[in-house]
Design an enzyme around this catalytic site. Structure first.
Site, PDB file in Angstrom:
ATOM      1  N   HIS A  51      56.502  17.920 120.799  1.00  0.00           N
ATOM      2  CA  HIS A  51      56.812  17.756 122.094  1.00  0.00           C
ATOM      3  C   HIS A  51      57.339  18.947 122.826  1.00  0.00           C
ATOM      4  O   HIS A  51      58.000  19.486 122.599  1.00  0.00           O
ATOM      5  CB  HIS A  51      57.573  16.334 122.432  1.00  0.00           C
ATOM      6  CG  HIS A  51      56.733  15.058 121.966  1.00  0.00           C
ATOM      7  ND1 HIS A  51      57.023  13.412 122.325  1.00  0.00           N
ATOM      8  CD2 HIS A  51      55.731  15.302 121.400  1.00  0.00           C
ATOM      9  CE1 HIS A  51      56.085  12.718 121.315  1.00  0.00           C
ATOM     10  NE2 HIS A  51      55.297  13.617 121.135  1.00  0.00           N
ATOM     11  N   GLU A  53      60.232  19.301 123.862  1.00  0.00           N
ATOM     12  CA  GLU A  53      60.974  18.859 123.413  1.00  0.00           C
ATOM     13  C   GLU A  53      61.605  19.516 122.594  1.00  0.00           C
ATOM     14  O   GLU A  53      63.016  20.411 122.483  1.00  0.00           O
ATOM     15  CB  GLU A  53      62.354  17.377 124.287  1.00  0.00           C
ATOM     16  CG  GLU A  53      62.233  16.589 125.779  1.00  0.00           C
ATOM     17  CD  GLU A  53      60.763  15.522 125.100  1.00  0.00           C
ATOM     18  OE1 GLU A  53      60.704  14.769 126.312  1.00  0.00           O
ATOM     19  OE2 GLU A  53      59.362  16.068 124.799  1.00  0.00           O
ATOM     20  N   CYS A  81      60.387  10.400 124.361  1.00  0.00           N
ATOM     21  CA  CYS A  81      60.584   9.405 123.905  1.00  0.00           C
ATOM     22  C   CYS A  81      62.034   9.251 122.433  1.00  0.00           C
ATOM     23  O   CYS A  81      62.894  10.391 122.716  1.00  0.00           O
ATOM     24  CB  CYS A  81      59.469   9.797 122.678  1.00  0.00           C
ATOM     25  SG  CYS A  81      58.986  11.084 121.341  1.00  0.00           S
ATOM     26  N   CYS A  84      62.217  12.255 120.319  1.00  0.00           N
ATOM     27  CA  CYS A  84      63.323  13.671 120.925  1.00  0.00           C
ATOM     28  C   CYS A  84      64.541  12.573 121.291  1.00  0.00           C
ATOM     29  O   CYS A  84      65.557  13.751 121.251  1.00  0.00           O
ATOM     30  CB  CYS A  84      61.952  13.743 122.130  1.00  0.00           C
ATOM     31  SG  CYS A  84      60.516  14.123 121.749  1.00  0.00           S
TER      32      CYS A  84
END
Length: 147
Positions: A51, A53, A81, A84
């Protein structure tokens, strides 16, 4: 030149979408300087943890030669999420700025609300809705093209 740090994250999101990734982008800023920026690369890297992040936290830690990002701010186009959000806490980021909320998979203001748990050892200052219209529009266009 970018007008805001969220503009950098939005450009990373656009680039991710152009690569066929879910268009989410992020950057980390320390003392007014961008130390890392990234967009989603889950499909490209065959890595469900890639992701924006996670990638930007890894890159910032590597660039600074440290495991914690105390005093730094993360700008991301979508509400993080739970995975993260956990990484944000572990990295000790001081501030989180995010664009669009994520009712389906968010882990900050929705869903499990990771920062509200007693087990969360560090809670950043959270600012939501920064660039939310542009972030939501990127996501909507991406998913409309998939249908």
């Amino acid at each position: 030149m970018f007008d805001t740090h969220m503009d950098v994250a939005l450009r990373e999101a656009e680039a991710a979408g152009a690569r066929g990734e879910v268009p989410v982008g992020a950057c980390i800023v320390l003392n007014g300087t961008i130390v890392a920026q990234a967009g989603n690369r889950c499909r490209e890297l065959d890595d469900p943890t890639a992701h924006a992040e996670m990638l930007v936290i890894r890159a910032a830690c590597a660039a600074l030669g440290q495991e914690r990002l105390e005093g730094a701010a993360l700008y991301v186009t979508l509400e993080p999420c739970p995975m993260c959000a956990g990484a944000i806490s572990h990295a000790r980021l001081a501030r989180l700025y995010y664009g669009a909320g994520d009712p389906k998979s968010g882990g900050v203001a929705q869903g499990p609300r990771i920062f509200g748990h007693a087990q969360c050892h560090h809670v950043p200052e959270v600012y939501e809705g920064i660039g939310s219209k542009a972030s939501a529009a990127l996501l909507a266009a991406f998913f409309a093209g998939k249908r």
